[in-house]
Structure formats: structure tokens, C-alpha cells
Write a protein that holds these residues in place. Structure first.
Motif, PDB file in Angstrom:
ATOM      1  N   SER A   6      -1.528  -9.566 -11.024  1.00 55.05           N
ATOM      2  CA  SER A   6      -1.942  -9.645  -9.625  1.00 55.05           C
ATOM      3  C   SER A   6      -2.442 -11.055  -9.308  1.00 55.05           C
ATOM      4  N   HIS A  24      -4.685   2.844  -2.087  1.00 52.15           N
ATOM      5  CA  HIS A  24      -3.954   2.441  -3.286  1.00 52.15           C
ATOM      6  C   HIS A  24      -3.136   1.193  -2.975  1.00 52.15           C
ATOM      7  N   HIS A  25      -3.636   0.049  -3.432  1.00 51.19           N
ATOM      8  CA  HIS A  25      -2.973  -1.227  -3.179  1.00 51.19           C
ATOM      9  C   HIS A  25      -2.417  -1.756  -4.491  1.00 51.19           C
ATOM     10  N   TYR A  26      -1.219  -2.364  -4.436  1.00 48.64           N
ATOM     11  CA  TYR A  26      -0.545  -2.847  -5.636  1.00 48.64           C
ATOM     12  C   TYR A  26      -0.069  -4.274  -5.434  1.00 48.64           C
ATOM     13  N   ARG A  85       0.851  -1.179   0.000  1.00 49.15           N
ATOM     14  CA  ARG A  85       0.000   0.000   0.000  1.00 49.15           C
ATOM     15  C   ARG A  85       0.887   1.229   0.000  1.00 49.15           C
ATOM     16  N   ASP A  86       0.779   2.039  -1.059  1.00 55.71           N
ATOM     17  CA  ASP A  86       1.579   3.251  -1.145  1.00 55.71           C
ATOM     18  C   ASP A  86       0.882   4.432  -0.496  1.00 55.71           C
ATOM     19  N   GLU A 104       1.797  -6.504  -8.379  1.00 51.77           N
ATOM     20  CA  GLU A 104       2.134  -6.599  -9.798  1.00 51.77           C
ATOM     21  C   GLU A 104       2.478  -8.006 -10.273  1.00 51.77           C
TER      22      GLU A 104
END
Length: 113
Positions: A68, A25-27, A20-21, A29
């Protein structure tokens, strides 16, 4: 007279790190997928996803997929009938790169007898 019912299943694992940035906003990749068959690896390639290794080998137990974990599970579920029989295992990982969570999903599908 008793009837014996045999239920056969196949299980694969999907592991992903989610970071989480900013708030909301979760990522995630990439993910690792364990225990897949050749046709399941080919399905990832049909969706234009990069895998490492690219070629199927029966002795490999893990493939890294550039998507993801949710997209990988969506492909396996919609094309091969996998489902989540239990909640995923997750845990917080603190590192210099920031907070992230590792999620481990076990997917299962029934194999016709």
C-alpha cells in the motif's frame, strides 16, 4: 551582515489507487514510487516487498512496489526521514471495475548541507 541559509531537500512521489469494496473496506495493494535512490529501493527489498523493476537503474523514474502507499511512506519516513509537507492530491475515478480514488503524495526530506 546578512547570513545566507541554504536548505536542501529531496522529494519523492508516491501514487496509489484506493478502492472500496464494501463500506469500511478499503484496499490499495500496490503503488508507484517516483524519484527514489538505490538505498531506498533496497529498503523495500529488505522488507520483502516485490518491486518492478527489481534492479536499480539511474535512468528509471518510477518503481512499482507491491504494498500500500501508506506502508511505502512508512518505510521511507522511518528509515530516511521523509515527511508529508502538504496534503495529498486525490480524485475519484469511475470505471467498470468500480469506484476508486487515485492519491498522489509528495514526500520530502531535508538533506544535510
Amino acid at each position: 551582515m546578512s547570513v545566507s541559509v541554504t536548505r536542501r531537500t529531496q522529494i519523492v512521489g508516491v501514487v496509489g489507487d484506493v478502492r472500496r469494496d464494501m463500506e469500511g473496506h478499503h484496499y490499495a495493494e500496490k503503488c508507484s514510487v517516483f524519484g527514489i535512490r538505490e538505498e531506498e529501493l533496497a529498503a523495500f527489498h529488505r522488507h520483502n516487498l516485490v518491486t518492478r523493476p527489481r534492479e536499480f537503474n539511474q535512468s528509471r523514474d518510477r518503481y512499482q512496489v507491491a504494498c500500500s502507499p501508506w506502508f511505502a511512506m512508512r518505510i521511507l519516513g522511518s528509515e530516511f526521514g521523509y515527511f508529508l509537507p502538504v496534503m495529498p492530491i486525490g480524485g475519484r475515478v469511475d470505471s467498470d471495475a468500480g469506484e476508486r480514488r487515485t492519491c498522489i503524495f509528495s514526500l520530502q526530506r531535508e538533506i544535510p548541507v
